[in-house]
Design an enzyme around this catalytic site. Sequence first.
Site, PDB file in Angstrom:
ATOM      1  CG  ASN A  12      -1.880   1.041   1.345  1.00 20.78           C
ATOM      2  OD1 ASN A  12      -1.817   2.010   0.585  1.00 20.78           O
ATOM      3  ND2 ASN A  12      -2.820   0.907   2.264  1.00 20.78           N
ATOM      4  NE  ARG A  91      -5.741   2.636  -0.590  1.00 24.31           N
ATOM      5  CZ  ARG A  91      -5.337   3.856  -0.217  1.00 24.31           C
ATOM      6  NH1 ARG A  91      -4.091   4.072   0.142  1.00 24.31           N
ATOM      7  NH2 ARG A  91      -6.194   4.854  -0.199  1.00 24.31           N
ATOM      8  CG  HIS A 178     -11.656   5.821   2.202  1.00 23.31           C
ATOM      9  ND1 HIS A 178     -12.147   7.042   2.614  1.00 23.31           N
ATOM     10  CD2 HIS A 178     -10.331   5.855   2.437  1.00 23.31           C
ATOM     11  CE1 HIS A 178     -11.165   7.782   3.082  1.00 23.31           C
ATOM     12  NE2 HIS A 178     -10.043   7.076   2.989  1.00 23.31           N
ATOM     13  CG  LEU A 206     -15.443   8.953  10.375  1.00 24.36           C
ATOM     14  CD1 LEU A 206     -16.188   9.441  11.610  1.00 24.36           C
ATOM     15  CD2 LEU A 206     -15.744   9.870   9.185  1.00 24.36           C
ATOM     16  N   GLY A 207     -10.672   8.468   9.053  1.00 26.57           N
ATOM     17  CA  GLY A 207      -9.251   8.462   9.408  1.00 26.57           C
ATOM     18  C   GLY A 207      -8.705   9.836   9.057  1.00 26.57           C
ATOM     19  CG  ASN A 208      -4.597  11.183   9.268  1.00 28.26           C
ATOM     20  OD1 ASN A 208      -4.909  11.978  10.159  1.00 28.26           O
ATOM     21  ND2 ASN A 208      -3.593  10.336   9.389  1.00 28.26           N
ATOM     22  NE  ARG A 238      -6.869  13.918   2.004  1.00 29.14           N
ATOM     23  CZ  ARG A 238      -7.109  12.626   1.832  1.00 29.14           C
ATOM     24  NH1 ARG A 238      -8.089  12.234   1.047  1.00 29.14           N
ATOM     25  NH2 ARG A 238      -6.375  11.722   2.419  1.00 29.14           N
ATOM     26  CG  ASP A 280      -3.644  13.291  16.061  1.00 30.72           C
ATOM     27  OD1 ASP A 280      -4.503  12.968  16.904  1.00 30.72           O
ATOM     28  OD2 ASP A 280      -2.834  12.487  15.560  1.00 30.72           O
ATOM     29  N   GLY A 327      -9.135   5.252  12.034  1.00 30.76           N
ATOM     30  CA  GLY A 327      -8.509   5.822  13.240  1.00 30.76           C
ATOM     31  C   GLY A 327      -9.461   6.580  14.162  1.00 30.76           C
ATOM     32  CB  ILE A 328     -11.491   9.635  13.718  1.00 31.20           C
ATOM     33  CG1 ILE A 328     -10.232  10.446  13.399  1.00 31.20           C
ATOM     34  CG2 ILE A 328     -12.474  10.446  14.533  1.00 31.20           C
ATOM     35  CD1 ILE A 328     -10.442  11.607  12.430  1.00 31.20           C
ATOM     36  CD  GLU A 330     -10.755   1.060  13.209  1.00 32.07           C
ATOM     37  OE1 GLU A 330      -9.682   0.920  13.831  1.00 32.07           O
ATOM     38  OE2 GLU A 330     -10.897   0.772  12.008  1.00 32.07           O
ATOM     39  CG  ASN A 331      -8.903   4.058  17.859  1.00 37.17           C
ATOM     40  OD1 ASN A 331      -8.969   3.000  18.476  1.00 37.17           O
ATOM     41  ND2 ASN A 331      -8.297   4.173  16.694  1.00 37.17           N
ATOM     42  CD  GLU A 378      -7.671   1.020   3.831  1.00 38.41           C
ATOM     43  OE1 GLU A 378      -7.001   1.418   4.822  1.00 38.41           O
ATOM     44  OE2 GLU A 378      -7.990   1.778   2.905  1.00 38.41           O
TER      45      GLU A 378
HETATM   46  P1  ADP Z   1      -5.000   7.241   7.770  1.00 41.27           P
HETATM   47  O1  ADP Z   1      -6.115   7.791   6.927  1.00 41.27           O
HETATM   48  O2  ADP Z   1      -3.735   8.026   7.652  1.00 41.27           O
HETATM   49  O3  ADP Z   1      -4.820   5.737   7.675  1.00 41.27           O
HETATM   50  P2  ADP Z   1      -5.932   6.681  10.476  1.00 41.27           P
HETATM   51  O4  ADP Z   1      -7.053   5.771  10.101  1.00 41.27           O
HETATM   52  O5  ADP Z   1      -4.747   6.113  11.145  1.00 41.27           O
HETATM   53  O6  ADP Z   1      -5.492   7.573   9.249  1.00 41.27           O
HETATM   54  O7  ADP Z   1      -6.569   7.808  11.425  1.00 41.27           O
HETATM   55  C1  ADP Z   1      -5.813   8.857  11.948  1.00 41.27           C
HETATM   56  C2  ADP Z   1      -6.709   9.693  12.855  1.00 41.27           C
HETATM   57  O8  ADP Z   1      -7.208   8.834  13.883  1.00 41.27           O
HETATM   58  C3  ADP Z   1      -6.014  10.856  13.519  1.00 41.27           C
HETATM   59  O9  ADP Z   1      -6.813  12.027  13.416  1.00 41.27           O
HETATM   60  C4  ADP Z   1      -5.979  10.442  14.983  1.00 41.27           C
HETATM   61  O10 ADP Z   1      -6.159  11.547  15.807  1.00 41.27           O
HETATM   62  C5  ADP Z   1      -7.180   9.539  15.102  1.00 41.27           C
HETATM   63  N1  ADP Z   1      -7.008   8.632  16.237  1.00 41.27           N
HETATM   64  C6  ADP Z   1      -6.200   7.545  16.319  1.00 41.27           C
HETATM   65  N2  ADP Z   1      -6.282   7.009  17.554  1.00 41.27           N
HETATM   66  C7  ADP Z   1      -7.163   7.769  18.260  1.00 41.27           C
HETATM   67  C8  ADP Z   1      -7.680   7.741  19.595  1.00 41.27           C
HETATM   68  N3  ADP Z   1      -7.304   6.814  20.456  1.00 41.27           N
HETATM   69  N4  ADP Z   1      -8.574   8.698  19.955  1.00 41.27           N
HETATM   70  C9  ADP Z   1      -8.959   9.644  19.082  1.00 41.27           C
HETATM   71  N5  ADP Z   1      -8.512   9.724  17.811  1.00 41.27           N
HETATM   72  C10 ADP Z   1      -7.626   8.810  17.413  1.00 41.27           C
END
Ligand code: ADP
Length: 393
Positions: A12, A91, A178, A206-208, A238, A280, A327-328, A330-331, A378
Amino acid sequence: MKAAPPCVLTINGGSSSIRFAVYESGEKLRLGGMIGRIGLKGTNLSVTHAPGARPVPLPHAATNHRKAADFLLEWLNSQPGFSDVKAVGHRVVQGMNHSEPERVTRKLLADLRRLTSYDPDHLPLEIELIESISRKHPKLPQVACFDTAFHRGMPMVAKLLPLPRRYFAKGIERYGFHGISYTFLMEELRRLDPAAAQGRVILAHLGNGASMAAVRRGKSLDTSMGFTSTSGLVMSTRSGDLDPGLVYFLSRTEKMTAKKFQQMVNHDSGLLGVSGTSSDVRDLSASEATDARAGEALDLFCYQARKWIGSFAAVLGGLDTLVFSAGIGENSPLIRQRICQGLGFLGVSINDARNAKNAPVISLHSGRVKVRVIRTNEELMIARSVARVLHLS
Ligand code: ADP
């Protein structure tokens, strides 16, 4: 002696990184890692020997993707078990009209080369990685997995952009991205609840990079990203959707060139642009109590996400399942809760205790909409697709 199970290498490639993984029988992670900072000072290869293992940094200078790929292959060759790698999956971000993962052939490569102007940020690097591997291992089959493929069957009304018709003939339309993640999420949903996977689903990656897809009977009906991955939701750096009139305004008042505009909307906008401090979500959540702009950036992110959920519920004629991922998604209980606030009219209501634990289901039992948190993967989806295309078992 029992033959070793066939392994698949997944690649990737990002703008300054290559993530890789080796899966056994298309399912079990054997090795994973990433080469980071390609073309920058301090290029490094970090390896995860197995899920959960600590990364081992290996310093190495790689000035471009070709050198990084060559180095990666050399390193993989020196690892025990590389001879078990029977195929490579890539990818490929922009696949235009390709609607399924495909084995790389000369014809496919020629087609991808022809398409580079549609995605100059990704396609040339991806082609370089495919070519690097076929030069070193000409017999190793490679498969391209397109991030756009999941959305290829969207109805015309979702694909059309309201521009002069001649541009549609040039391939200017909504592609959406995606798709590898969305395919994985739908496979997971099918496993967890087959009836729900046939229903009205909104997937929120919802990631970067962030996008949503409206899915009914397993098919994408619409998605927030468009011709490029800059559009749709507010993202880390973005902008997402903007008023097109801005281009002329900024060109008149700031002599902003198209290239500078492109840089601004991709790298200096979104959460970073609005907060002025960070892209972030973790940083912004920590600072919003004392920094109003951090709070405004998060509010805007959640407000826009809620608007997209509302509009996709209209596309689907209601909503049965909402999935948060990446990232966002899930977390971050905070962001999920803020997005869902005010969606009670749709039947979305969150159980705070389950949400705080990132539980697999975070909605109230009484809620009409099941809200799920599903970890996307992925790399695993690419490995599965390779195994399917090449009939590896
Ligand atoms: P990418 O699109 O680069 O693969 P990711 O899926 O890793 O991105 O997501 C990155 C985002 O996830 C960042 O904004 C980060 O703040 C958020 N993130 C990761 N872990 C946590 C957490 N524990 N709590 C809140 N936000 C998180």
